[in-house]
Write an enzyme that holds these catalytic residues in place. Structure first.
Site, PDB file in Angstrom:
ATOM      1  N   HIS A   1      -5.293  80.682   3.711  1.00 18.07           N
ATOM      2  CA  HIS A   1      -3.775  81.122   4.637  1.00 18.07           C
ATOM      3  C   HIS A   1      -2.697  81.174   3.377  1.00 18.07           C
ATOM      4  O   HIS A   1      -2.057  82.422   3.209  1.00 18.07           O
ATOM      5  CB  HIS A   1      -3.377  79.888   5.418  1.00 18.07           C
ATOM      6  CG  HIS A   1      -4.311  79.550   6.540  1.00 18.07           C
ATOM      7  ND1 HIS A   1      -4.598  78.515   6.722  1.00 18.07           N
ATOM      8  CD2 HIS A   1      -4.523  80.369   7.504  1.00 18.07           C
ATOM      9  CE1 HIS A   1      -5.594  78.559   8.067  1.00 18.07           C
ATOM     10  NE2 HIS A   1      -5.408  79.737   8.222  1.00 18.07           N
TER      11      HIS A   1
ATOM     12  N   MET B   1     -13.182  78.189   3.220  1.00 17.08           N
ATOM     13  CA  MET B   1     -12.341  77.317   3.694  1.00 17.08           C
ATOM     14  C   MET B   1     -11.800  77.808   5.065  1.00 17.08           C
ATOM     15  O   MET B   1     -12.058  79.049   5.441  1.00 17.08           O
ATOM     16  CB  MET B   1     -10.895  77.403   2.963  1.00 17.08           C
ATOM     17  CG  MET B   1     -10.787  76.705   1.784  1.00 17.08           C
ATOM     18  SD  MET B   1      -9.248  76.449   0.941  1.00 17.08           S
ATOM     19  CE  MET B   1      -9.964  75.835  -0.365  1.00 17.08           C
TER      20      MET B   1
ATOM     21  N   GLN C   1      -7.367  84.104  22.797  1.00 13.06           N
ATOM     22  CA  GLN C   1      -8.773  84.356  21.826  1.00 13.06           C
ATOM     23  C   GLN C   1      -9.554  83.572  21.863  1.00 13.06           C
ATOM     24  O   GLN C   1     -10.797  83.449  21.164  1.00 13.06           O
ATOM     25  CB  GLN C   1      -8.186  84.736  20.461  1.00 13.06           C
ATOM     26  CG  GLN C   1      -7.696  83.594  19.369  1.00 13.06           C
ATOM     27  CD  GLN C   1      -7.296  84.169  18.301  1.00 13.06           C
ATOM     28  OE1 GLN C   1      -6.048  84.541  18.119  1.00 13.06           O
ATOM     29  NE2 GLN C   1      -7.801  83.782  17.236  1.00 13.06           N
TER      30      GLN C   1
ATOM     31  N   MET D   1      -2.934  80.663  12.860  1.00 12.98           N
ATOM     32  CA  MET D   1      -3.156  79.651  13.838  1.00 12.98           C
ATOM     33  C   MET D   1      -2.670  78.209  13.411  1.00 12.98           C
ATOM     34  O   MET D   1      -3.163  77.269  14.053  1.00 12.98           O
ATOM     35  CB  MET D   1      -4.421  79.696  14.521  1.00 12.98           C
ATOM     36  CG  MET D   1      -4.455  80.866  15.170  1.00 12.98           C
ATOM     37  SD  MET D   1      -5.660  80.773  16.761  1.00 12.98           S
ATOM     38  CE  MET D   1      -7.280  80.225  15.830  1.00 12.98           C
TER      39      MET D   1
ATOM     40  N   VAL E   1     -11.195  82.517   0.098  1.00 13.72           N
ATOM     41  CA  VAL E   1     -11.112  81.319  -0.603  1.00 13.72           C
ATOM     42  C   VAL E   1     -11.947  80.196  -0.248  1.00 13.72           C
ATOM     43  O   VAL E   1     -12.009  80.128   1.005  1.00 13.72           O
ATOM     44  CB  VAL E   1      -9.604  80.819  -0.368  1.00 13.72           C
ATOM     45  CG1 VAL E   1      -9.248  79.621  -1.478  1.00 13.72           C
ATOM     46  CG2 VAL E   1      -8.505  81.706  -0.876  1.00 13.72           C
TER      47      VAL E   1
ATOM     48  N   SER F   1      -9.866  76.221   9.068  1.00 11.57           N
ATOM     49  CA  SER F   1      -9.275  75.061   9.762  1.00 11.57           C
ATOM     50  C   SER F   1     -10.334  74.301  10.642  1.00 11.57           C
ATOM     51  O   SER F   1     -10.138  73.030  10.763  1.00 11.57           O
ATOM     52  CB  SER F   1      -8.354  75.602  10.777  1.00 11.57           C
ATOM     53  OG  SER F   1      -7.309  76.484  10.009  1.00 11.57           O
TER      54      SER F   1
ATOM     55  N   LEU G   1      -2.949  74.724   8.000  1.00 12.15           N
ATOM     56  CA  LEU G   1      -3.051  75.835   6.955  1.00 12.15           C
ATOM     57  C   LEU G   1      -3.965  75.182   5.791  1.00 12.15           C
ATOM     58  O   LEU G   1      -3.788  73.865   5.604  1.00 12.15           O
ATOM     59  CB  LEU G   1      -1.773  75.991   6.332  1.00 12.15           C
ATOM     60  CG  LEU G   1      -0.738  76.551   7.543  1.00 12.15           C
ATOM     61  CD1 LEU G   1       0.542  77.083   7.091  1.00 12.15           C
ATOM     62  CD2 LEU G   1      -1.348  78.056   8.070  1.00 12.15           C
TER      63      LEU G   1
HETATM   64  P1  AMP Z   1      -6.645  81.484  11.331  1.00 10.08           P
HETATM   65  O1  AMP Z   1      -5.629  80.475  11.173  1.00 10.08           O
HETATM   66  O2  AMP Z   1      -8.010  81.045  11.234  1.00 10.08           O
HETATM   67  O3  AMP Z   1      -6.476  82.351  12.579  1.00 10.08           O
HETATM   68  O4  AMP Z   1      -6.557  82.548  10.001  1.00 10.08           O
HETATM   69  C1  AMP Z   1      -5.592  83.478   9.730  1.00 10.08           C
HETATM   70  C2  AMP Z   1      -5.662  84.167   8.658  1.00 10.08           C
HETATM   71  O5  AMP Z   1      -5.963  83.561   7.385  1.00 10.08           O
HETATM   72  C3  AMP Z   1      -6.723  85.117   8.922  1.00 10.08           C
HETATM   73  O6  AMP Z   1      -6.394  86.384   8.291  1.00 10.08           O
HETATM   74  C4  AMP Z   1      -8.032  84.657   8.293  1.00 10.08           C
HETATM   75  O7  AMP Z   1      -9.032  85.770   7.828  1.00 10.08           O
HETATM   76  C5  AMP Z   1      -7.186  84.027   7.047  1.00 10.08           C
HETATM   77  N1  AMP Z   1      -8.095  83.234   6.439  1.00 10.08           N
HETATM   78  C6  AMP Z   1      -8.827  82.211   7.010  1.00 10.08           C
HETATM   79  N2  AMP Z   1      -9.665  81.355   6.205  1.00 10.08           N
HETATM   80  C7  AMP Z   1      -9.457  82.023   4.825  1.00 10.08           C
HETATM   81  C8  AMP Z   1     -10.215  81.708   3.662  1.00 10.08           C
HETATM   82  N3  AMP Z   1     -11.051  80.945   3.482  1.00 10.08           N
HETATM   83  N4  AMP Z   1      -9.948  82.770   2.633  1.00 10.08           N
HETATM   84  C9  AMP Z   1      -8.944  83.811   2.855  1.00 10.08           C
HETATM   85  N5  AMP Z   1      -8.094  84.003   4.191  1.00 10.08           N
HETATM   86  C10 AMP Z   1      -8.681  83.141   5.145  1.00 10.08           C
END
Ligand code: AMP
Length: 282
Positions: A37, A183, A61, A30, A175, A185, A33
Site C-alpha cells: 500500500h 504482500m 465487494q 481497505m 511488493v 492484508s 496497511l
Molecule cells: P486492498 O487494501 O487489498 O484493497 O488494496 C489496496 C490497493 O493496494 C490495491 O490497489 C492493491 O492492488 C494494492 N496492493 C495490495 N497489495 C499490494 C502489493 N503487494 N503490492 C502492490 N500493491 C498492492
C-alpha cells in the site's frame, strides 16, 4: 496528515486543489496497511502536489460467506504508517459512503466475468461501485493501484475510460516479502505452517515462466503445470490461467504480452498472484 471522516469535507478539500490547478494523487485501500500500500503513495509522490489515501472496508465487494466481518482492521496502526506518506487520509463511515437510499451500482461487463470474477460473483461490481463513488468524492488527477490485483486494475481502467472520469491511472509493481510472497492484508490469516505453503503460488508462476523461457508455448500445458505445483506444495488451486493482458481472454498458444494468473486457498485463506510476460509474437 489530516484525517477526514465525511464526504462533504473530502469534497471541499478536493475543490481547493482543483481550483488551484494542483494535482491530487489517490490510493484507495481497505486498510491493514503494508509496504505494498505504501508503495502506491510513493509512486504518487513523484507526480502529485498532495496525496490522499482512503481506508474503507467495502461491504459491497465481499460475497456471502467471505471474510467481511473478520477482515483485519487496525486504524491506529494504519494512521501511524500513513503519517509520513500522505497528506489526507479519508476514512468514511459506512453511512457516509452508502447513505440510506443509495441505489447506484457500476459494473464493467466482460472483464469482470473471467478469472476471479467467475468465482467471486458480484465482487468486481462492488469494487467498481466503491471506486466510482470514491473517484467522485476525491476527484484526483492520478490514482494508483497494485499489479497484485491486476484484473481489478484493468476493470477500473475500463470504467475510467468508459465513464470519462479523466483520471490517470498508475499500475504499481507487486511488493513482495523477501521470500517472494506477494504482500497482502490477508497474509495475516496464515499460520506459520500455512505461510510456507503460501509460497506455492509464486513457485507455480516461476515454474511456468521457466518453461516458457525454454520454449513451451501451449497454455494448456502451462496451466496444468501451475495447478500441479500449487496442489503439490500444499495449496488448493482455484485457477491458473494465461490471458491477454488487455482483454483477459485465454491466449493459446501464448504470444505477445500475457498475464499468468493464479488463485488458491491455503487453509481457509484465498490468495492470488500474477506475472506479466512478454512473449514472442506468432
Ligand atoms: P486492498 O487494501 O487489498 O484493497 O488494496 C489496496 C490497493 O493496494 C490495491 O490497489 C492493491 O492492488 C494494492 N496492493 C495490495 N497489495 C499490494 C502489493 N503487494 N503490492 C502492490 N500493491 C498492492
Amino acid at each position: 496528515m489530516k484525517v477526514v471522516r465525511t464526504c462533504a469535507e473530502m469534497i471541499e478539500i478536493s475543490k481547493f486543489y482543483i481550483k488551484q490547478n494542483l494535482r491530487l494523487g489517490f490510493a484507495p485501500t481497505m486498510g491493514c496497511l503494508h509496504d505494498g500500500h505504501l508503495s502506491l503513495l510513493e509512486h504518487l509522490n513523484r507526480r502529485c502536489d498532495a496525496r490522499v489515501a482512503s481506508i474503507f472496508v467495502n461491504p459491497k465487494q465481499f460475497c456471502p460467506g467471505e471474510d467481511f466481518e473478520r477482515y483485519p482492521r487496525d486504524e491506529e496502526r494504519d494512521l501511524k504508517l500513513l503519517k509520513k506518506n500522505c497528506d489526507y487520509v479519508f476514512i468514511p463511515y459506512e453511512k457516509e459512503m452508502y447513505p440510506k437510499g443509495f441505489s447506484t451500482s457500476v459494473e464493467v461487463s466482460g472483464l469482470s466475468d473471467t478469472l476471479c470474477g467467475k468465482k467471486r460473483m458480484g465482487h468486481f461490481k462492488g469494487v467498481t461501485t466503491v471506486v466510482a463513488r470514491l473517484f467522485g468524492i476525491v476527484r484526483p488527477t492520478f490514482a494508483a493501484f497494485g499489479q497484485k490485483d491486476y484484473q481489478q486494475f484493468v476493470i477500473i481502467k475500463k470504467m475510467t475510460q468508459d465513464l470519462s472520469f479523466g483520471i490517470q491511472l498508475i499500475m504499481c509493481p507487486t511488493v513482495r516479502e523477501k521470500d517472494g510472497l506477494a504482500m497482502s492484508s490477508r497474509n495475516m490469516y496464515l499460520s506459520s505452517e500455512e505461510r510456507a505453503r503460501a509460497l506455492s503460488l509464486r513457485k507455480a508462476l516461476l515454474t511456468a515462466k521457466k518453461e516458457i523461457e525454454i520454449g513451451q508455448t501451449k497454455a494448456e500445458n502451462l496451466k496444468k503445470t501451475m495447478l500441479k505445483v500449487m496442489n503439490n506444495l500444499g495449496a488448493k488451486a482455484e485457477y491458473a490461467e494465461i490471458v491477454d493482458t488487455e482483454n483477459l481472454q485465454t491466449v493459446d498458444p501464448i504470444h505477445g504480452e500475457v498475464l499468468l494468473a493464479v488463485a488458491a486457498y491455503v487453509g481457509k485463506t484465498r490468495l492470488i498472484d500474477n506475472e506479466i510476460l512478454r512473449c514472442k509474437e506468432l
